[in-house]
Write an enzyme that holds these catalytic residues in place. Structure first.
Site, PDB file in Angstrom:
ATOM      1  N   SER A  46       0.801  -1.224   0.000  1.00 18.22           N
ATOM      2  CA  SER A  46       0.000   0.000   0.000  1.00 18.22           C
ATOM      3  C   SER A  46       0.832   1.273   0.000  1.00 18.22           C
ATOM      4  O   SER A  46       0.370   2.324  -0.447  1.00 18.22           O
ATOM      5  CB  SER A  46      -0.929   0.004   1.221  1.00 18.22           C
ATOM      6  OG  SER A  46      -0.181  -0.187   2.422  1.00 18.22           O
ATOM      7  N   HIS A  84      -1.010   5.806   6.736  1.00 19.62           N
ATOM      8  CA  HIS A  84      -0.437   5.768   5.395  1.00 19.62           C
ATOM      9  C   HIS A  84      -0.103   7.188   4.931  1.00 19.62           C
ATOM     10  O   HIS A  84      -0.713   8.157   5.391  1.00 19.62           O
ATOM     11  CB  HIS A  84      -1.411   5.123   4.403  1.00 19.62           C
ATOM     12  CG  HIS A  84      -1.483   3.639   4.504  1.00 19.62           C
ATOM     13  ND1 HIS A  84      -2.267   2.984   5.431  1.00 19.62           N
ATOM     14  CD2 HIS A  84      -0.845   2.659   3.811  1.00 19.62           C
ATOM     15  CE1 HIS A  84      -2.125   1.680   5.295  1.00 19.62           C
ATOM     16  NE2 HIS A  84      -1.258   1.446   4.322  1.00 19.62           N
TER      17      HIS A  84
END
Length: 268
Positions: A44, A250
């Site tokens: 990711s 993230h």
């Protein structure tokens, strides 16, 4: 007359050697020129989870047009660009699902992998929901995995890349530290934040060593993210987001353009 024949012979020999060397250099250069495709592999942190602007055809892999691989390809126009990085990917997923585009014409490969194998998501869940001791215990388990198991898994991925794309320059990207320490910040305790940062360093060190042993370049993003960690007031990382849990912890779009892209561009 004899001297003329000798001179002519030497001249012909030198000319032949020169042509041979030039031909070899030309062949080598043409091989280099031919290997200009770019393939972006990984998890990711490479697909761009957290950056938004997801490519609809990428489905659950959540590949973003604001992720560093897409930004680099848009700026440098490689002869081909294959974006196979996928949210949640582990080393086994890269081997099984992402290596198809690699070939002798691949000149550049980027990759971030290892965080999910080491239990990144579970570490963060544990540290958010449990006590300091519970968090430290889970991180110790993750570090033990990094010591015992992850190097072999990385070796398998790196060897497969080299085998399928022998001409490629491979850049392995690491992970940033999450927290600015010593700052007033709601959420996790200083003990947990320091331990999570230490775990990121531990993982990056292991990945960097395996990358170096395979002749790959390690792209260290910890320096570019310094000053932009959580609790910095100018974070390039999402904190816990209960409305979109996938994007938690993230990089944001700014994290990709300002944190990852410069490191990858320099390394590439």
């Amino acid at each position: 007359m004899r001297r003329s024949r000798i001179t002519a012979y030497v001249t012909s020999l030198l000319l032949a050697v020169g042509v041979a060397l030039t031909g070899a250099a030309t062949a080598q250069a043409s091989g280099t020129v031919a290997a200009t495709g770019y393939v972006a592999l990984g998890d990711s942190y490479s697909s761009g989870v957290g950056a938004g602007s997801y490519i609809s055809s990428s489905g659950d892999c959540l590949r973003s047009t604001k992720a560093y691989p897409y930004l680099w390809a848009a700026a440098h126009s490689p002869s081909s660009f294959d974006f196979t990085a996928c949210s949640g990917a582990r080393t086994g997923d890269v081997l099984a699902n992402q290596l198809g585009p690699l070939s002798s014409s691949t000149g550049l490969v980027s990759l971030s992998i290892g965080g999910n194998d080491a239990g990144f998501a579970d570490v963060m869940t544990t540290c958010v929901l449990q006590s300091d001791s519970g968090c430290l215990s889970r991180i110790a388990t993750a570090k033990a995995y990094v010591d015992s198991t992850l190097p072999g898994q990385l070796d398998s991925v790196y060897s497969a890349i080299s085998s399928k794309a022998p001409a490629a320059h491979v850049v392995v990207l690491g992970y940033p530290r999450f927290y600015k320490l010593g700052a007033t910040c709601l959420g996790l305790s200083d003990t947990k934040r320091a331990a999570i940062n230490g775990a990121a360093d531990y993982l990056d060190s292991a990945i960097a060593k395996r990358a170096a042993d395979h002749g790959f370049t390690f792209g260290d993003v910890r320096s570019t993210f310094t000053g932009h960690e959580l609790c910095s007031g100018s974070a390039w990382l999402h904190s816990l987001n209960l409305l979109n849990i996938t994007e938690s912890y993230h990089p944001t779009a700014a994290g990709h353009s300002g944190g990852y892209l410069p490191v990858f561009t320099s390394a590439a």
